[in-house]
Motif scaffolding. Structure first.
Motif, PDB file in Angstrom:
ATOM      1  N   ALA A 181       0.830  -1.207   0.000  1.00 59.45           N
ATOM      2  CA  ALA A 181       0.000   0.000   0.000  1.00 59.45           C
ATOM      3  C   ALA A 181       0.866   1.259   0.000  1.00 59.45           C
ATOM      4  CB  ALA A 181      -0.934  -0.006   1.204  1.00 59.45           C
ATOM      5  N   GLY A 182       1.948   1.244   0.772  1.00 59.74           N
ATOM      6  CA  GLY A 182       2.841   2.392   0.793  1.00 59.74           C
ATOM      7  C   GLY A 182       3.547   2.587  -0.537  1.00 59.74           C
ATOM      8  N   GLN A 183       3.985   1.487  -1.138  1.00 61.50           N
ATOM      9  CA  GLN A 183       4.621   1.585  -2.454  1.00 61.50           C
ATOM     10  C   GLN A 183       3.645   2.107  -3.499  1.00 61.50           C
ATOM     11  OE1 GLN A 183       7.791   1.072  -2.963  1.00 61.50           O
ATOM     12  NE2 GLN A 183       8.518  -0.223  -1.284  1.00 61.50           N
ATOM     13  N   VAL A 184       2.425   1.627  -3.447  1.00 67.15           N
ATOM     14  CA  VAL A 184       1.392   2.091  -4.380  1.00 67.15           C
ATOM     15  C   VAL A 184       1.120   3.588  -4.189  1.00 67.15           C
ATOM     16  CG1 VAL A 184      -1.082   1.931  -4.896  1.00 67.15           C
ATOM     17  CG2 VAL A 184       0.318  -0.153  -4.753  1.00 67.15           C
ATOM     18  N   GLU A 185       1.133   4.040  -2.935  1.00 66.96           N
ATOM     19  CA  GLU A 185       0.929   5.468  -2.682  1.00 66.96           C
ATOM     20  C   GLU A 185       1.993   6.309  -3.386  1.00 66.96           C
ATOM     21  OE1 GLU A 185       0.064   8.395   1.120  1.00 66.96           O
ATOM     22  OE2 GLU A 185       1.552   6.794   1.361  1.00 66.96           O
ATOM     23  N   LEU A 186       3.232   5.871  -3.328  1.00 62.43           N
ATOM     24  CA  LEU A 186       4.311   6.615  -3.975  1.00 62.43           C
ATOM     25  C   LEU A 186       4.206   6.537  -5.491  1.00 62.43           C
ATOM     26  CD1 LEU A 186       7.235   5.580  -1.618  1.00 62.43           C
ATOM     27  CD2 LEU A 186       6.158   7.817  -1.746  1.00 62.43           C
ATOM     28  N   LEU A 187       3.880   5.380  -6.009  1.00 64.56           N
ATOM     29  CA  LEU A 187       3.714   5.243  -7.455  1.00 64.56           C
ATOM     30  C   LEU A 187       2.534   6.076  -7.956  1.00 64.56           C
ATOM     31  CD1 LEU A 187       4.362   1.407  -7.734  1.00 64.56           C
ATOM     32  CD2 LEU A 187       5.820   3.208  -8.696  1.00 64.56           C
ATOM     33  N   ALA A 188       1.452   6.109  -7.181  1.00 66.23           N
ATOM     34  CA  ALA A 188       0.291   6.925  -7.560  1.00 66.23           C
ATOM     35  C   ALA A 188       0.639   8.408  -7.526  1.00 66.23           C
ATOM     36  CB  ALA A 188      -0.882   6.632  -6.621  1.00 66.23           C
ATOM     37  N   ASP A 189       1.473   8.798  -6.578  1.00 69.79           N
ATOM     38  CA  ASP A 189       1.931  10.185  -6.538  1.00 69.79           C
ATOM     39  C   ASP A 189       2.763  10.493  -7.778  1.00 69.79           C
ATOM     40  OD1 ASP A 189       2.124  12.695  -4.962  1.00 69.79           O
ATOM     41  OD2 ASP A 189       4.263  12.237  -4.948  1.00 69.79           O
ATOM     42  N   GLY A 190       3.528   9.514  -8.236  1.00 71.85           N
ATOM     43  CA  GLY A 190       4.258   9.691  -9.480  1.00 71.85           C
ATOM     44  C   GLY A 190       3.328   9.895 -10.661  1.00 71.85           C
ATOM     45  N   LEU A 191       2.257   9.124 -10.707  1.00 67.65           N
ATOM     46  CA  LEU A 191       1.254   9.322 -11.762  1.00 67.65           C
ATOM     47  C   LEU A 191       0.701  10.739 -11.729  1.00 67.65           C
ATOM     48  CD1 LEU A 191      -0.805   5.984 -11.604  1.00 67.65           C
ATOM     49  CD2 LEU A 191       0.451   6.827 -13.595  1.00 67.65           C
ATOM     50  N   ALA A 192       0.391  11.218 -10.523  1.00 67.34           N
ATOM     51  CA  ALA A 192      -0.184  12.555 -10.378  1.00 67.34           C
ATOM     52  C   ALA A 192       0.773  13.648 -10.827  1.00 67.34           C
ATOM     53  CB  ALA A 192      -0.603  12.774  -8.925  1.00 67.34           C
ATOM     54  N   HIS A 193       2.067  13.404 -10.713  1.00 61.82           N
ATOM     55  CA  HIS A 193       3.075  14.404 -11.079  1.00 61.82           C
ATOM     56  C   HIS A 193       3.693  14.145 -12.455  1.00 61.82           C
ATOM     57  CE1 HIS A 193       2.907  15.268  -6.737  1.00 61.82           C
ATOM     58  NE2 HIS A 193       3.416  16.442  -7.050  1.00 61.82           N
ATOM     59  N   GLY A 194       3.201  13.160 -13.179  1.00 62.33           N
ATOM     60  CA  GLY A 194       3.753  12.856 -14.491  1.00 62.33           C
ATOM     61  C   GLY A 194       5.103  12.192 -14.444  1.00 62.33           C
ATOM     62  N   MET A 195       5.454  11.617 -13.292  1.00 56.77           N
ATOM     63  CA  MET A 195       6.736  10.935 -13.140  1.00 56.77           C
ATOM     64  C   MET A 195       6.480   9.432 -13.038  1.00 56.77           C
ATOM     65  SD  MET A 195       9.026  13.384 -10.649  1.00 56.77           S
ATOM     66  CE  MET A 195      10.541  12.517 -11.108  1.00 56.77           C
ATOM     67  N   THR A 196       6.525   8.775 -14.185  1.00 59.66           N
ATOM     68  CA  THR A 196       6.280   7.336 -14.247  1.00 59.66           C
ATOM     69  C   THR A 196       7.290   6.706 -15.193  1.00 59.66           C
ATOM     70  OG1 THR A 196       4.826   7.327 -16.195  1.00 59.66           O
ATOM     71  CG2 THR A 196       3.802   7.827 -14.064  1.00 59.66           C
ATOM     72  N   LEU A 197       7.326   5.378 -15.174  1.00 60.07           N
ATOM     73  CA  LEU A 197       8.035   4.696 -16.243  1.00 60.07           C
ATOM     74  C   LEU A 197       7.279   4.920 -17.548  1.00 60.07           C
ATOM     75  CD1 LEU A 197       9.116   1.185 -14.890  1.00 60.07           C
ATOM     76  CD2 LEU A 197      10.356   3.345 -14.831  1.00 60.07           C
ATOM     77  N   PRO A 198       7.971   4.939 -18.682  1.00 63.31           N
ATOM     78  CA  PRO A 198       7.269   5.004 -19.962  1.00 63.31           C
ATOM     79  C   PRO A 198       6.432   3.741 -20.183  1.00 63.31           C
ATOM     80  CG  PRO A 198       9.568   5.631 -20.219  1.00 63.31           C
ATOM     81  CD  PRO A 198       9.435   5.048 -18.842  1.00 63.31           C
ATOM     82  N   LYS A 199       5.291   3.916 -20.765  1.00 62.44           N
ATOM     83  CA  LYS A 199       4.397   2.782 -20.988  1.00 62.44           C
ATOM     84  C   LYS A 199       5.046   1.708 -21.853  1.00 62.44           C
ATOM     85  CE  LYS A 199       0.130   3.841 -21.510  1.00 62.44           C
ATOM     86  NZ  LYS A 199      -1.160   4.361 -22.051  1.00 62.44           N
ATOM     87  N   VAL A 200       5.902   2.119 -22.783  1.00 65.05           N
ATOM     88  CA  VAL A 200       6.476   1.177 -23.738  1.00 65.05           C
ATOM     89  C   VAL A 200       7.335   0.117 -23.061  1.00 65.05           C
ATOM     90  CG1 VAL A 200       8.554   2.542 -24.230  1.00 65.05           C
ATOM     91  CG2 VAL A 200       7.613   1.020 -25.984  1.00 65.05           C
ATOM     92  N   VAL A 201       7.944   0.418 -21.901  1.00 69.61           N
ATOM     93  CA  VAL A 201       8.807  -0.569 -21.257  1.00 69.61           C
ATOM     94  C   VAL A 201       8.037  -1.436 -20.265  1.00 69.61           C
ATOM     95  CG1 VAL A 201      10.783   0.970 -21.511  1.00 69.61           C
ATOM     96  CG2 VAL A 201       9.560   0.896 -19.320  1.00 69.61           C
ATOM     97  N   LEU A 202       6.751  -1.194 -20.116  1.00 71.58           N
ATOM     98  CA  LEU A 202       5.956  -1.938 -19.151  1.00 71.58           C
ATOM     99  C   LEU A 202       5.176  -3.089 -19.773  1.00 71.58           C
ATOM    100  CD1 LEU A 202       4.668   1.097 -17.058  1.00 71.58           C
ATOM    101  CD2 LEU A 202       6.215  -0.696 -16.273  1.00 71.58           C
ATOM    102  N   GLU A 203       5.338  -3.295 -21.054  1.00 68.85           N
ATOM    103  CA  GLU A 203       4.660  -4.415 -21.704  1.00 68.85           C
ATOM    104  C   GLU A 203       5.134  -5.726 -21.089  1.00 68.85           C
ATOM    105  OE1 GLU A 203       4.150  -6.442 -26.146  1.00 68.85           O
ATOM    106  OE2 GLU A 203       5.102  -4.467 -25.922  1.00 68.85           O
ATOM    107  N   GLY A 204       4.212  -6.522 -20.616  1.00 69.52           N
ATOM    108  CA  GLY A 204       4.536  -7.787 -19.994  1.00 69.52           C
ATOM    109  C   GLY A 204       4.999  -7.681 -18.555  1.00 69.52           C
ATOM    110  N   TYR A 205       4.920  -6.487 -17.966  1.00 67.48           N
ATOM    111  CA  TYR A 205       5.439  -6.310 -16.608  1.00 67.48           C
ATOM    112  C   TYR A 205       4.683  -7.165 -15.594  1.00 67.48           C
ATOM    113  CZ  TYR A 205       7.906  -3.876 -12.880  1.00 67.48           C
ATOM    114  OH  TYR A 205       8.734  -3.582 -11.822  1.00 67.48           O
TER     115      TYR A 205
END
Length: 604
Positions: free
Chosen positions: A171-195
């Motif tokens: 849950a804590g990790q998801v909170e940080l990743l969701a904050d990244g989504l909100a700020h436009g700081m994510t991995l590129p979608k292209v490298v997440l295929e099959g993740y």
């Protein structure tokens, strides 16, 4: 490295540090005073604070006070950790490094670098980027059964407590990743295929099918038989309601929210604040003040140099065709590929053991800890690199591990296996990690520190040491060595191209494929790794160039007094350090040798 490359290497920023450490190393130690006591107390308090915040780190380094806990993760915890780092840095400013002896001065410079880099990463939003294209906290947690000490009932109860706590950790990790989504700081979608393939194998219906069940198959004699039934019953609940539930939550978040919301762009510079973020990552992974343009130019020069050496091998083989034709031949001829995973593993083990026998000629000090060769775990292998070293936990009951990727054997050429083995096992990462863990008289944080420019620079330098140890006698294997060196030179070009110069993914793939004999599968997974891990790919060639330069300068300065074994011992003798500190250490050693009295008898 040619003269032009040397001219662009940054010198001015490290002169003050070099002078400070050179004085410390080449003069008698000053008496310990109040400043030294304050410094050591500060370092110890910060280390204990870090272990308390990260119980998994504590377990790994052999501190078992928190073996029933997982780190508290989230936005609030990140802010608190950053505030604590600022406070430790402020306190460090009150320590005069001139009051410290030689060892403490090295610790002072390394400690200051660690704190400063941790804070800089937080300030540019690095805590929002928790994953790479092939791994993350979830894949690290899957190794918990191998990382934990499981010798008593209390140990098993602590292990179960951690499994039960995993949903909160997720849950804590998801909170940080969701904050990244909100700020436009994510991995590129292209490298997440099959993740999802790195997560789904841990979402099982039967606890016995989980990697976390393995410790309950059989218990050590120190666990009373009367406890076996209770522990197994508790494990079934902890695995399903803890570990599996956490992985299911993470899988749902990634497939339903994170991957669909990930950015379409490729380079770090495309993120909000991306230029600052990438500059920070360059500084972190090189430990030097280099800009992307300078690194890109250095990469192009190294690519051209290595290409000339590769062309010479092709000409010597009498191959008729273009460079691209030769690469196609290497990628498609069955003679260069193992037929079974066991064959690949046995060949890697044979190479590693051959190198073991050569080590005393290259090093005066060798570690006590052994290592083994194993395949990359199935859940990681499809998107994983060709091999990696996994250090042993301090005080554990296993050695280090050289992982070899046996997935897609048609993409794992034998002609690069010597270079890979020397890099990941010996004299590369195993030697480096194991010796660091056995350091005496240094703070605990230094025995457990990994600075990428130093570590990966050493790994790449170790590949080249194979020439001096009698490896690469087959021209195809020597071409494989150059392919690995070219691969690291290309990283300087593609990493800066992707993250600072607007390169797209396909352009980076085409560049790496055109200049190396890596398989297309490996080229693709590697480019995705660089996209998801900005700056890290720079550390290999930058570090290796500096180590080779230090050796060349020492050989020129000392002449017949240069001793390779002592040089290597000095390189590895202080553990992981930033490159400016490493330079100061080697310059200090050269000064010691040059100022030593002539042992030859007077007269004649």
């Amino acid at each position: 490295m040619n003269r032009r490359t040397l001219d662009v290497w940054p010198q001015a920023p490290v002169l003050g540090l070099a002078a400070l450490l050179l004085i410390a190393i080449t003069t008698p130690c000053v008496a310990e005073d109040h400043g030294a006591t304050r410094f050591r107390d500060l370092v110890e308090r910060e280390w204990q604070d870090r272990l308390q915040r990260d119980p998994l780190l504590a377990t790994y380094v052999g501190v078992h006070d928190y073996d029933d806990q997982l780190p508290a993760v989230g936005l609030e915890e990140e802010a608190a950790a950053a505030a604590a780092t600022r406070a430790f840095l402020a306190e460090l400013e009150g320590v005069d490094p001139a009051s410290l002896d030689a060892t403490d001065r090295v610790s002072y410079e390394v400690f200051r670098w660690v704190l400063d880099e941790r804070l800089r990463n937080h300030d540019v939003g690095g805590h929002r980027l928790r994953l790479t294209s092939d791994s993350g906290f979830h894949s690290a947690f899957a190794r918990l059964p191998q990382q934990m000490r499981l010798a008593s009932v209390a140990d098993f109860d602590g292990y179960l407590a951690r499994l039960r706590a995993f949903p909160d950790y997720v849950a804590g990790q998801v909170e940080l990743l969701a904050d990244g989504l909100a700020h436009g700081m994510t991995l590129p979608k292209v490298v997440l295929e099959g993740y999802e393939g790195t997560i789904a194998p841990h979402v099982v219906d039967r606890p016995e099918d989980s990697v976390f069940w393995a410790p309950f198959e059989s218990f050590p004699p120190s666990v009373p038989e009367a406890e076996h039934g209770r522990l197994r019953a508790a494990a079934r609940t902890a695995i399903l309601e803890g570990a599996v539930a956490g992985y299911r939550t993470f899988l749902d978040f990634m497939t339903d929210t994170y991957i669909p919301g990930a950015r379409e762009s490729t380079g770090a510079s495309a993120m909000p604040g991306g230029d600052d973020y990438y500059a920070n990552r360059v500084r972190h992974y090189t430990t030097l003040d280099l800009d992307a343009e300078t690194i890109h130019r250095m990469g192009l020069e190294e690519v051209a140099r290595i290409r000339r050496e590769m062309d010479a091998i092709i000409e010597g083989l009498g191959f008729e065709g273009t460079f691209a034709d030769f690469l196609k031949f290497l990628r498609t001829d069955p003679r260069f590929y193992a037929e079974t995973p066991e064959e690949l593993l046995k060949e890697a083990a044979y190479i590693s053991k051959r190198m073991d026998a050569k080590l005393p000629a290259l090093f005066g000090r060798l570690p006590r800890q052994p290592y083994g060769v194993e395949p990359v775990p199935d859940s990681l292998a499809p998107k994983y690199t060709g091999g990696r070293y996994v250090p042993a936990p301090l005080g554990g009951k296993r050695g280090g591990t050289y992982w070899v990727n046996t997935h897609a054997l048609e993409s794992r050429p034998l002609y690069t296996l010597e270079a890979l083995s020397l890099h990941e096992a010996v004299p590369g990462h195993h030697l480096q990690f194991a010796l660091a863990q056995e350091l005496e008289g240094v703070p605990a944080f230094r025995r457990n520190l990994y600075i990428s420019a130093y570590g990966e620079g050493w790994g790449l330098y170790s590949e080249r040491l194979g020439l001096e140890a009698g490896f690469y006698t087959d021209p195809y294997s020597d071409f494989g060595r150059l392919t690995y060196e070219m691969w690291r030179a290309c990283r300087l070009v593609v990493d800066t191209g992707l993250h600072a110069m607007g390169w797209g993914r396909q352009r980076a793939i085409d560049y790496l494929a055109a200049n190396t004999a890596l398989s297309i599968h490996e080229v693709t997974t590697e480019i995705d790794r660089y996209i998801s891990w900005p700056g890290q790919a720079l550390s290999y060639k930058i570090g290796e160039l500096e180590i080779r330069r230090l050796r060349r300068e020492a050989e020129e300065a000392l002449g017949a007094d240069f001793d390779l074994r002592t040089f290597h011992d000095r390189l590895l003798g202080q553990g992981s350090v930033p490159l400016p500190v490493l330079r100061s250490m080697i310059e200090g050693w050269v000064g010691e040798v040059r100022s030593a009295p002539d042992p030859s008898p007077a007269g004649g």
